[in-house]
Design a protein around this motif. Structure first.
Motif, PDB file in Angstrom:
ATOM      1  N   GLY A 259     -16.934 -33.472 -13.660  1.00  0.00           N
ATOM      2  CA  GLY A 259     -16.595 -34.427 -14.708  1.00  0.00           C
ATOM      3  C   GLY A 259     -15.148 -34.319 -15.141  1.00  0.00           C
ATOM      4  N   ALA A 260     -14.643 -33.082 -15.243  1.00  0.00           N
ATOM      5  CA  ALA A 260     -13.238 -32.882 -15.621  1.00  0.00           C
ATOM      6  C   ALA A 260     -12.310 -33.463 -14.563  1.00  0.00           C
ATOM      7  CB  ALA A 260     -12.952 -31.397 -15.826  1.00  0.00           C
ATOM      8  N   ALA A 261     -12.659 -33.291 -13.286  1.00  0.00           N
ATOM      9  CA  ALA A 261     -11.846 -33.868 -12.210  1.00  0.00           C
ATOM     10  C   ALA A 261     -11.826 -35.382 -12.319  1.00  0.00           C
ATOM     11  CB  ALA A 261     -12.392 -33.433 -10.850  1.00  0.00           C
ATOM     12  N   PHE A 262     -12.978 -35.963 -12.646  1.00  0.00           N
ATOM     13  CA  PHE A 262     -13.061 -37.426 -12.725  1.00  0.00           C
ATOM     14  C   PHE A 262     -12.279 -37.973 -13.904  1.00  0.00           C
ATOM     15  CE2 PHE A 262     -15.134 -41.323 -14.273  1.00  0.00           C
ATOM     16  CZ  PHE A 262     -14.978 -42.123 -13.152  1.00  0.00           C
ATOM     17  N   ILE A 263     -12.399 -37.364 -15.080  1.00  0.00           N
ATOM     18  CA  ILE A 263     -11.723 -37.913 -16.255  1.00  0.00           C
ATOM     19  C   ILE A 263     -10.238 -37.579 -16.270  1.00  0.00           C
ATOM     20  CG2 ILE A 263     -13.833 -37.876 -17.621  1.00  0.00           C
ATOM     21  CD1 ILE A 263     -12.690 -35.470 -19.135  1.00  0.00           C
TER      22      ILE A 263
END
Length: 510
Positions: free
Chosen positions: A185-189
């Motif tokens: 999720g951190a990579a995506f956001i």
């Protein structure tokens, strides 16, 4: 190869690599692409000090397309510096590079720890570490506080955590999955395009792993981080929005991204070779393709192939879009070297190319930390020195002319984007619609302000204006370079269109 590493241990390479990365972060004073500045630093400066105002920010801010995670990190660090009375844009910039370098170190070491068991002995382990820490483009990218580097490191950590989970007894799969979900999720956001890589990663889990507790944890962790993304976007834009949807709508459905130019299908192949100085570019392509062919069922293959294919299908292409793949390149290169015939590695020509590559690698690392090649930073520091101790300094330029502080933008209509991050607090930037309007404003300001300057692309402005102006002589290069090595006046090429003129006192006389 064995004799080369005699007496060198992995621990020595790790310690040297960590120190080298952090030192490089302090010496590096540039951004690879303007997005690294305008989509992060200017956003953070706006939240810290109220400038630039939203109307002066790039078009993506108006359409709420960019993620708020990295601007919030920059804001938080800047707030701490300001609260401590030691805020400086240069210090904040350096600390963000150190932070990025530290994340790169963590991701490299995590990946090394889980893959070293697949390597054929200490020699390959040392090569993996050497390439990860000292290959010139890895050195350069490790310290960039950009969405490409940030998301690439998080992807490397995500794969590392999964591989580490696979090497253990696989207890507590839900907890492991939740941790991987947070990383995903951190990579995506931080960069929405890595969603294609995450799609491949999740598809691999469904096809080959099928551990439902792991997947449930992954979904929960990912959803939690998406919630964080919504909150930081609210902080950035001041309203509830879904910036990934905005990005998809504006860049893909409304085709705004195509306005930056359409590249041919072979762009990534040719640009990788040319920007990689041929030898490195060819090695990157060969190692990547070899890994995918030899390991079609590997989790890295399933993660990276959808990411690469998706970018290949988009008309607008930039090499930086593929930077999230680069953290895996040292691993690919070591495995390729293992499969090459030994007689080829002992060939004289191959060895000569290797020596030249090492020399070029060193030269590129040195070049990337030379401060004088960054004329923007030199100019900003010069203006800082001039403005220090003065009550007020006014700088004018015609809004259509790109300068160090502004440029025209036409994506969603004509507008001017301003750069306030490096601007001294006591400096006022005034933008005029025409040269005649600029002259009137300069005369008006000169009556009350003793320090009025004009930024102009005109090298002969004193001949083309009725204003009494004097050119401020400046050049980022040392005098000995200008005196002895300035063939065909090459040292002026980068600043020829960015001239600074001081308006004389007589301009304010009635």
């Amino acid at each position: 190869m064995a004799s080369f590493f005699r007496g060198i241990t992995p621990k020595y390479i790790i310690l040297t690599g960590c120190l080298f990365t952090l030192l490089f972060a302090f010496f590096s004073n540039e951004v690879y692409h303007p997005d690294e500045h305008f989509q992060i630093l200017e956003y953070a400066h706006m939240k810290l000090f109220g400038t630039p105002v939203p109307a002066e920010l790039p078009w993506e801010y108006i359409l709420m397309m960019r993620p708020g995670l990295q601007p919030m990190i920059a804001y938080g660090l800047g707030w701490l510096l300001d609260a401590g009375g030691i805020y400086s844009p240069y210090l904040l910039f350096s600390l963000l590079h150190v932070l990025s370098g530290a994340l790169s170190i963590v991701s490299v070491l995590a990946f090394y720890r889980v893959v070293r068991g697949t390597l054929s002995g200490p020699s390959e382990e040392k090569w993996l570490l050497l390439l990860s820490f000292f290959l010139w483009f890895m050195v350069y990218l490790h310290v960039r506080f950009s969405s490409e580097t940030f998301s690439g490191n998080l992807l490397l950590l995500l794969v590392s955590v999964y591989l580490s989970y696979g090497q253990r007894e696989r207890k507590r799969p839900f907890v492991w999955g939740a941790g991987m979900g947070l990383l995903a999720g951190a990579a995506f956001i931080s960069r929405y395009q890595v969603g294609f890589a995450l799609f491949g990663f999740g598809l691999w889990l469904l096809v080959f792993a099928r551990r439902w507790r792991l997947l449930a944890g992954l979904a929960l962790g990912g959803a939690a981080m998406l919630g964080v993304g919504v909150l930081v976007d609210y902080w950035l834009y001041g309203t509830w929005t879904c910036s990934p949807v905005n990005y998809l709508r504006e860049n893909i459905l409304n085709s705004h991204i195509d306005k930056f130019g359409i590249k041919p299908w072979y762009f990534y192949l040719s640009d990788t070779v040319s920007k990689g100085f041929v030898v490195y570019g060819l090695a990157i392509l060969a190692a990547t393709c070899w890994f995918f062919v030899r390991n079609p069922k590997h989790v890295i293959t399933w993660t990276m192939v959808p990411f690469l294919l998706a970018h290949q299908l988009v008309g607008h292409k930039e090499l930086r879009f593929l930077f999230p793949v680069l953290p895996f390149i040292p691993f690919f290169a070591v495995l390729l070297a293992r499969d090459l015939p030994q007689r080829l590695l002992r060939n004289r020509i191959v060895r000569l190319v290797g020596v030249l590559a090492v020399v070029l690698n060193f030269a590129l690392i040195v070049y990337n930390v030379i401060p004088i090649k960054n004329t923007d930073i030199f100019f900003y520091r010069m203006m800082d020195d001039y403005c220090r101790g003065k009550e007020r300094v006014c700088v004018l330029n015609v809004k259509d002319e790109p300068t160090y502080y502004s440029y025209g933008e036409f994506m969603i209509g004509p507008r001017v984007v301003t750069a306030r991050f490096y601007m001294p607090r006591n400096m006022e930037l005034r933008l005029a619609g025409s040269i005649s309007e600029l002259e009137r404003e300069a005369r008006r300001l000169r009556r009350t302000c003793p320090d009025v300057f004009i930024l102009s692309g005109d090298e002969r402005l004193p001949e083309h204006t009725a204003l009494p102006v004097e050119k401020v002589a400046w050049n980022p290069y040392p005098k000995w370079i200008i005196r002895y090595f300035n063939f065909n006046d090459w040292v002026s090429l980068s600043i020829r269109r960015k001239n600074l003129y001081k308006v004389g006192a007589s301009a304010g006389e009635k």
